[in-house]
Design a protein around this motif. Structure first.
Motif, PDB file in Angstrom:
ATOM      1  N   ARG A  77      50.840   2.199  10.652  1.00  7.78           N
ATOM      2  CA  ARG A  77      50.723   1.072  11.575  1.00  7.78           C
ATOM      3  C   ARG A  77      49.948   1.447  12.839  1.00  7.78           C
ATOM      4  O   ARG A  77      49.436   0.560  13.535  1.00  7.78           O
ATOM      5  N   ILE A  78      49.860   2.741  13.133  1.00  8.43           N
ATOM      6  CA  ILE A  78      49.039   3.150  14.276  1.00  8.43           C
ATOM      7  C   ILE A  78      47.831   3.971  13.842  1.00  8.43           C
ATOM      8  O   ILE A  78      47.020   4.359  14.684  1.00  8.43           O
ATOM      9  N   ASN A  79      47.699   4.206  12.555  1.00 14.22           N
ATOM     10  CA  ASN A  79      46.519   4.875  12.005  1.00 14.22           C
ATOM     11  C   ASN A  79      46.176   4.169  10.697  1.00 14.22           C
ATOM     12  O   ASN A  79      46.452   4.673   9.607  1.00 14.22           O
ATOM     13  N   GLY A  86      39.373   3.670  18.814  1.00 11.52           N
ATOM     14  CA  GLY A  86      38.670   2.398  18.723  1.00 11.52           C
ATOM     15  C   GLY A  86      37.321   2.548  18.056  1.00 11.52           C
ATOM     16  O   GLY A  86      36.926   1.733  17.224  1.00 11.52           O
ATOM     17  N   ARG A  87      36.604   3.615  18.408  1.00 14.11           N
ATOM     18  CA  ARG A  87      35.313   3.874  17.769  1.00 14.11           C
ATOM     19  C   ARG A  87      35.484   4.088  16.265  1.00 14.11           C
ATOM     20  O   ARG A  87      34.705   3.585  15.448  1.00 14.11           O
ATOM     21  N   GLN A  88      36.492   4.859  15.897  1.00 12.37           N
ATOM     22  CA  GLN A  88      36.720   5.146  14.483  1.00 12.37           C
ATOM     23  C   GLN A  88      37.054   3.871  13.709  1.00 12.37           C
ATOM     24  O   GLN A  88      36.546   3.656  12.597  1.00 12.37           O
ATOM     25  N   LEU A  89      37.903   3.023  14.292  1.00 15.44           N
ATOM     26  CA  LEU A  89      38.270   1.784  13.618  1.00 15.44           C
ATOM     27  C   LEU A  89      37.052   0.899  13.404  1.00 15.44           C
ATOM     28  O   LEU A  89      36.847   0.336  12.318  1.00 15.44           O
ATOM     29  N   GLU A 148      30.135  12.124  17.695  1.00 16.34           N
ATOM     30  CA  GLU A 148      30.788  12.250  16.404  1.00 16.34           C
ATOM     31  C   GLU A 148      32.256  12.563  16.635  1.00 16.34           C
ATOM     32  O   GLU A 148      32.618  13.289  17.543  1.00 16.34           O
ATOM     33  N   LEU A 149      33.096  11.981  15.794  1.00 13.07           N
ATOM     34  CA  LEU A 149      34.531  12.184  15.919  1.00 13.07           C
ATOM     35  C   LEU A 149      34.969  13.339  15.038  1.00 13.07           C
ATOM     36  O   LEU A 149      34.572  13.438  13.882  1.00 13.07           O
ATOM     37  N   SER A 193      35.716  12.551   8.698  1.00 15.57           N
ATOM     38  CA  SER A 193      34.334  12.710   8.259  1.00 15.57           C
ATOM     39  C   SER A 193      33.356  12.505   9.399  1.00 15.57           C
ATOM     40  O   SER A 193      33.466  11.548  10.160  1.00 15.57           O
ATOM     41  N   ASP A 194      32.387  13.419   9.511  1.00 14.49           N
ATOM     42  CA  ASP A 194      31.362  13.264  10.540  1.00 14.49           C
ATOM     43  C   ASP A 194      30.522  12.020  10.313  1.00 14.49           C
ATOM     44  O   ASP A 194      29.940  11.478  11.243  1.00 14.49           O
ATOM     45  N   SER A 195      30.462  11.558   9.082  1.00 13.47           N
ATOM     46  CA  SER A 195      29.585  10.428   8.769  1.00 13.47           C
ATOM     47  C   SER A 195      30.158   9.104   9.215  1.00 13.47           C
ATOM     48  O   SER A 195      29.459   8.104   9.248  1.00 13.47           O
ATOM     49  N   GLU A 196      31.433   9.080   9.599  1.00 16.11           N
ATOM     50  CA  GLU A 196      32.064   7.812   9.919  1.00 16.11           C
ATOM     51  C   GLU A 196      31.414   7.110  11.099  1.00 16.11           C
ATOM     52  O   GLU A 196      31.396   5.892  11.176  1.00 16.11           O
ATOM     53  N   MET A 197      30.879   7.890  12.032  1.00 17.07           N
ATOM     54  CA  MET A 197      30.313   7.279  13.218  1.00 17.07           C
ATOM     55  C   MET A 197      28.791   7.352  13.245  1.00 17.07           C
ATOM     56  O   MET A 197      28.177   7.031  14.248  1.00 17.07           O
ATOM     57  N   ASN A 198      28.172   7.744  12.159  1.00 19.04           N
ATOM     58  CA  ASN A 198      26.733   7.967  12.187  1.00 19.04           C
ATOM     59  C   ASN A 198      25.910   6.747  11.801  1.00 19.04           C
ATOM     60  O   ASN A 198      24.693   6.818  11.789  1.00 19.04           O
TER      61      ASN A 198
END
Length: 446
Positions: free
Chosen positions: A248-250, A278-281, A348-349, A357-362
């Protein structure tokens, strides 16, 4: 402005030692007393829009058995213009923040913000008053927000029946309210019987996890949240029934993929410890089949959690509001866009364990933004607010949260895809979507 106890030192009182200390938000004593340290004053309603800066307000009880209620905000100018054009207004169901355990739709901070939101967007805003932890542990707030959405969908209130456009429904919230709004959207997607959710707007949303992301590994002693404080929050508001590995929080990716809302805006602040969640979501949503080019990330440089609530006249706060205004109204032609500056590359997160994963924010590219609460019973005003009324007053000082001023603000929206050259400027046809604008300028924070 909020007032809090002047000293963080632990104390004893007649009810015993402190059992849980989540300063500067809340304390629970071994004797059972709950002390809410962060609060702002109650504001009465006013159905006279002329006397309330052009916005009429009224309070409604949604469920007498639980006490869930709401305050409605209707901007007179928007209502008159819609009526003259034979149109209806978008609806924003707003969920206030406060770490799941403080704050109210009826307090000055959230009354003023919702009033401004209604005036600026032209939407009918329904600000939800939900039950607070620890008296009402999670998921009580989720259930209350769901009850409120069902009530709005019924159009049973005269203001909703007369003004609400059921095809332009938005769920919105900040901090803990952003988490609640997200879960309400998930539930609506699974239920399928309510009106469609056009957009989800979550500002500085509270999400967390058992593994640290980059923004969660350091604390300068000044930012609102420390990692230790956030680590202790979710177990507290769930009465010890869940830890920081709680989905619920992740949120898991399969849950994110289940969303059916058509658009989403996530706003984060550079100095907020919750920033990378927030960025990851937003990045995970951008990868979902439903998202297309309809997930935006707004980042405010040099700001901390909730700055727009405590400093609404600052340039960054105004620009954040303008991005929300255009997000809600982007189906219509855009009037005079507020300039906004381009953000630098997303960081990068990384989880400390290296499992993110580094690719999540790319895959993100910039798109522009154009740019003392008393506890009294329900009507008496609501929920856990009643617990405040009998408490002995304690010495208090003032805290201005988000007090740091940035000398320069870079601000913008991010959308998945290939990043364009920062020097390119693109003109905007009247009917073009918001995310196609690219404007660049520099603002001074005030």
């Amino acid at each position: 402005m909020y007032a809090i106890e002047s000293s963080p030192a632990k104390k004893k009182d007649a009810t015993g030692d402190i059992a849980v200390d989540l300063y500067p938000f809340i304390r629970e004593y071994k004797g059972g007393r709950i002390e809410r340290l962060l609060h702002s004053s109650f504001v009465p309603v006013s159905e006279d829009a002329a006397a309330n800066r052009g916005v009429a307000t009224k309070d409604v009880i949604i469920d007498k058995s639980t006490g869930v209620s709401a305050r409605l905000f209707l901007a007179s100018r928007a209502a008159a213009a819609a009526a003259a054009a034979g149109e209806m207004l978008p609806v924003i169901v707003y969920i206030h923040g406060g770490s799941f355990c403080t704050e109210s739709a009826f307090c000055r901070t959230y009354n003023n913000y919702a009033k401004s939101l209604a005036a600026r967007t032209g939407a009918l805003v329904v600000s939800v008053e939900y039950r607070l932890a620890p008296e009402h542990p999670m998921p009580a707030a989720y259930d209350d927000a769901w009850a409120a959405l069902q009530w709005v969908a019924s159009l049973s209130d005269p203001w909703l029946a007369d003004y609400a456009d059921p095809e332009r429904m938005f769920l919105a919230g900040d901090s803990a309210g952003g988490n609640i709004a997200y879960h309400t959207a998930v539930r609506a997607s699974r239920d399928g019987s309510l009106m469609d959710i056009e957009g989800l707007i979550i500002v500085h949303p509270y999400f967390w996890g058992s593994e640290r992301l980059a923004s969660e590994t350091v604390w300068d002693g000044v930012a609102m949240f420390s990692p230790d404080l956030v680590d202790r929050l979710w177990p507290f508001v769930t009465a010890g029934h869940a830890g920081n590995d709680d989905p619920r929080i992740n949120p898991p990716e399969e849950e994110i993929a289940s969303l059916t809302c058509r658009r989403m805006l996530v706003a984060v602040a550079e100095k907020d410890i919750l920033r990378d969640r927030g960025r990851q979501l937003a990045a995970r949503m951008r990868d979902c089949a439903w998202a297309g080019d309809h997930v935006a990330l707004v980042e405010s440089e040099g700001e901390d959690h909730g700055f727009h609530l405590y400093n609404p006249l600052r340039a960054t706060s105004k620009m954040l509001m303008e991005s929300i205004v255009q997000f809600v109204n982007q189906r219509t032609a855009l009037a005079l866009p507020l300039p906004a500056a381009l953000l630098p590359e997303l960081h990068e997160l990384h989880a400390c364990e290296g499992k993110t994963s580094d690719s999540e924010m790319n895959s993100a590219k910039p798109i522009p933004g154009v740019p003392a609460r008393p506890y009294i019973d329900m009507f008496g005003y609501g929920m856990a607010m009643k617990y405040w009324s009998g408490q002995k007053s304690m010495p208090r000082g003032s805290l201005h949260i988000g007090q740091a001023k940035a000398s320069r603000t870079r601000y913008g929206l991010f959308l998945g895809g290939t990043r364009p050259n920062k020097t390119n400027k693109v003109s905007l046809p009247a009917a073009a979507p918001l995310q196609r604008v690219l404007l660049s300028t520099t603002f001074s924070s005030g």
